[in-house]
Design an enzyme around this catalytic site. Structure first.
Site, short mmCIF file in Angstrom:
data_model
loop_
_atom_site.label_atom_id
_atom_site.label_comp_id
_atom_site.label_asym_id
_atom_site.label_seq_id
_atom_site.Cartn_x
_atom_site.Cartn_y
_atom_site.Cartn_z
N GLN A 72 0.82 -1.21 0.00
CA GLN A 72 0.00 0.00 0.00
C GLN A 72 0.86 1.27 0.00
O GLN A 72 2.05 1.23 0.36
CB GLN A 72 -0.88 0.02 1.25
CG GLN A 72 -1.94 -1.05 1.30
CD GLN A 72 -2.79 -0.92 2.57
OE1 GLN A 72 -2.79 -1.79 3.41
NE2 GLN A 72 -3.50 0.19 2.69
N HIS A 73 0.22 2.35 -0.38
CA HIS A 73 0.68 3.74 -0.13
C HIS A 73 1.83 4.26 -0.99
O HIS A 73 2.07 5.47 -1.01
CB HIS A 73 1.10 3.97 1.34
CG HIS A 73 0.19 3.37 2.35
ND1 HIS A 73 -1.15 3.64 2.40
CD2 HIS A 73 0.45 2.49 3.38
CE1 HIS A 73 -1.69 2.96 3.41
NE2 HIS A 73 -0.74 2.25 4.01
N ASP B 27 -2.24 -4.86 -0.45
CA ASP B 27 -1.89 -6.23 -0.02
C ASP B 27 -2.70 -6.69 1.20
O ASP B 27 -3.11 -7.85 1.28
CB ASP B 27 -0.38 -6.42 0.18
CG ASP B 27 0.26 -5.44 1.13
OD1 ASP B 27 -0.43 -4.58 1.70
OD2 ASP B 27 1.50 -5.53 1.31
O1 LIG Z 1 1.65 0.25 4.91
C1 LIG Z 1 1.12 -0.83 5.09
C2 LIG Z 1 -0.29 -0.94 5.56
O2 LIG Z 1 -0.89 0.31 5.81
C3 LIG Z 1 1.91 -2.09 4.84
O3 LIG Z 1 1.26 -3.21 5.33
C4 LIG Z 1 2.25 -2.19 3.35
O4 LIG Z 1 1.05 -2.49 2.64
C5 LIG Z 1 3.36 -3.17 3.07
O5 LIG Z 1 3.00 -4.48 3.38
P1 LIG Z 1 3.99 -5.76 3.40
O6 LIG Z 1 4.95 -5.63 2.29
O7 LIG Z 1 4.62 -5.79 4.75
O8 LIG Z 1 3.05 -6.92 3.20
#
Ligand SMILES: O=C(CO)[C@@H](O)[C@H](O)COP(=O)(O)O
Ligand SMILES: Nc1ncnc2c1ncn2[C@@H]1O[C@H](COP(=O)(O)OP(=O)(O)O)[C@@H](O)[C@H]1O
Length: 463
Positions: A70-71, A227
């Site tokens: 995300q983000h 994700d």
């Molecule tokens: O920033 C967040 C949720 O807000 C993280 O959960 C990212 O989405 C990255 O996820 P992973 O790579 O650790 O699965």
């Protein structure tokens, strides 16, 4: 037997699963690593995706979807080219921008009411402000902004129009999931003007077809999602399920029917991938803290687990505050880690390993408490992510979380959720297909160790 594919383009790697669209049975899977670092050229994700897909992985696949970390800010120029490497969710350089934006709108409550979250450096909106302030030439060239999964989806389809979904859009800081609309005013507040944003597709819409060079043609591309939203879909998480993921990030989240708004900023009020909501708490320090602990002790992950399990609960009085990469929850982007309570007696590999595992889990126990404090019911805790493979994490989690912990069968749940979304788009039904859950679920139970959390809280709060 139609086949569907789900892609998980997460922080450390791309994982692809190919599943039977009707039963959900796993047919094949592959993975490829991503470069390290908190800024990454998006083309590296495309290379990882095509690399993992090489050798016929996607042959015969009828539908595909991409779930992504995300983000991340993917800034695009007028021709759709990448302006600079993407700034990822775990890049903390926009901390000052986050504080400024929070103040400019009138404080944390104004943000949580507007978009369900309070700016911290993870969120895309703060990265855009950072870009405007620190790289004016790149900002001037930026005509559009996408999230990682949006960018990959557009590369798959080759379409002129970029699309996203409600789940991932809800993590930008300029999309209001309760009203289902972009807050262009907030985008303008952050960036001085509003770059082009992707269209928000319906949960199971077909947004195009794969016609990319080097990949087999696939007739249905579903919108994809973030994700964590995909993991919820892959698990089939229902009311009362709280998912705790120990991946690069540590997350705790649940599917909810109504939006949440936490003015403390602890719980982000995201949307899910099905038209509902996904209140979520995220820490920056999870599986990689265990990796770092193992490396510091000079052992592999299996030996690290054995060490941690050889120590008594409480690690002989050692407490780790695991803020090795700064921290997001609590919002301490410049924090560093702390090992507290050292004595000559407890300075041993076993207690050190245990303190690392307990420290990561204490951060996640705080995350679960924040969810329950915001009205999220907990009937079951589901433990997933790479860190859930750790025998020590599985054993110690119920002690620290103070509840039984269910570990579903080992699977790439983010990629599974993307595959399930693809099957949903392919079926064209009102609800996602029901896939058989594996029977390999294990429940871990143990006596809670509240004293460990009390000592952690004292270190966290500087007492
Ligand atoms: O920033 C967040 C949720 O807000 C993280 O959960 C990212 O989405 C990255 O996820 P992973 O790579 O650790 O699965
Ligand atoms: N047995 C284990 N013990 C601890 N950590 C593990 C274990 N197996 C995998 N990991 C870690 O899990 C992380 C990957 O988890 P994953 O959920 O796939 O992350 P992401 O989706 O963020 O790329 C890596 O840091 C990896 O070293």
């Amino acid at each position: 037997m139609p086949l569907v594919a789900g892609v998980d383009s997460s922080t450390q790697a791309t994982k692809i699963v190919v599943r039977d669209a009707e039963t959900g049975e796993l047919v094949r899977q592959a993975r490829a690593p991503h470069p390290d670092g908190t800024e990454v050229d998006p083309r590296a994700w495309w290379e990882a995706l095509t690399g993992a897909a090489s050798g016929g992985l996607l042959d015969g696949v009828s539908a595909i979807a991409v779930a992504g970390q995300q983000h991340g800010m993917v800034a695009l120029d007028a021709e759709g080219g990448v302006v600079r490497p993407a700034l990822l969710w775990n890049d903390t350089r926009s901390a000052a921008a986050a504080a400024d934006l929070t103040a400019e709108l009138g404080g944390p409550a104004a943000w949580s009411e507007a978009v369900g979250l309070v700016p911290v450096p993870s969120f895309t909106v703060t990265k855009l402000r950072w870009l405007a302030e620190h790289e004016p030439a790149n900002a001037a060239r930026t005509e559009g902004v996408l999230l990682p999964h949006d960018w990959l989806t557009q590369r798959l389809t080759g379409a002129d129009e970029a699309v996203t979904d409600r789940g991932d859009a809800s993590g930008t800081g300029y999309y209001d999931p309760a009203a289902d609309r972009y807050r262009t005013d907030l985008l303008t507040l952050a960036f001085g003007r509003a770059p082009r944003t992707p269209r928000v597709a319906a949960p199971a819409e077909t947004v195009g077809a794969v016609r990319a060079r080097g990949l087999p043609p696939i007739d249905v591309v579903a919108p994809g999602t973030g994700d964590n939203m995909a993991a919820a879909l892959g698990l089939g998480a229902g009311p009362g399920d709280v998912v705790v993921s120990v991946g690069t990030s540590g997350t705790a989240f649940a599917v909810a029917d109504a939006p949440t708004s936490d003015a403390t900023g602890t719980v982000a009020g995201f949307a899910d991938a099905t038209g509902r909501y996904l209140p979520l708490v995220c820490t920056l320090n999870a599986a990689r803290v265990l990796n770092a602990g193992a490396a510091a002790l000079g052992v592999d992950l299996a030996a690290f687990d054995r060490l941690a399990l050889a120590a008594e609960p409480g690690a002989g009085g050692l407490s780790l505050l695991p803020y090795l990469d700064g921290e997001r929850t609590p919002d301490r982007p410049d924090a560093t880690g702390r090992l507290d309570g050292l004595t000559r007696a407890n300075l041993r590999p076993e207690t050190m390993a245990r303190a690392f595992v307990e420290g990561v889990l204490c951060g996640l126990a705080d995350a679960v408490d924040a969810l329950t404090g915001n009205g999220v019911p907990v009937r079951r805790v589901l433990l997933i992510g790479g860190g859930a493979r750790s025998a020590a994490v599985r054993d110690i989690a119920p002690r620290i979380l103070g509840r039984p912990v269910t570990v579903p069968a080992e699977s790439e749940y983010v990629a599974d959720g993307a595959a399930r979304q693809a099957a949903w788009a392919l079926a064209g039904t009102a609800e996602p297909p029901v896939w058989r859950a594996s029977a390999d679920t294990a429940v871990f139970e143990a006596d809670p160790t509240p004293r460990v959390r009390e000592r952690y809280a004292a270190v966290r709060d500087g007492h």
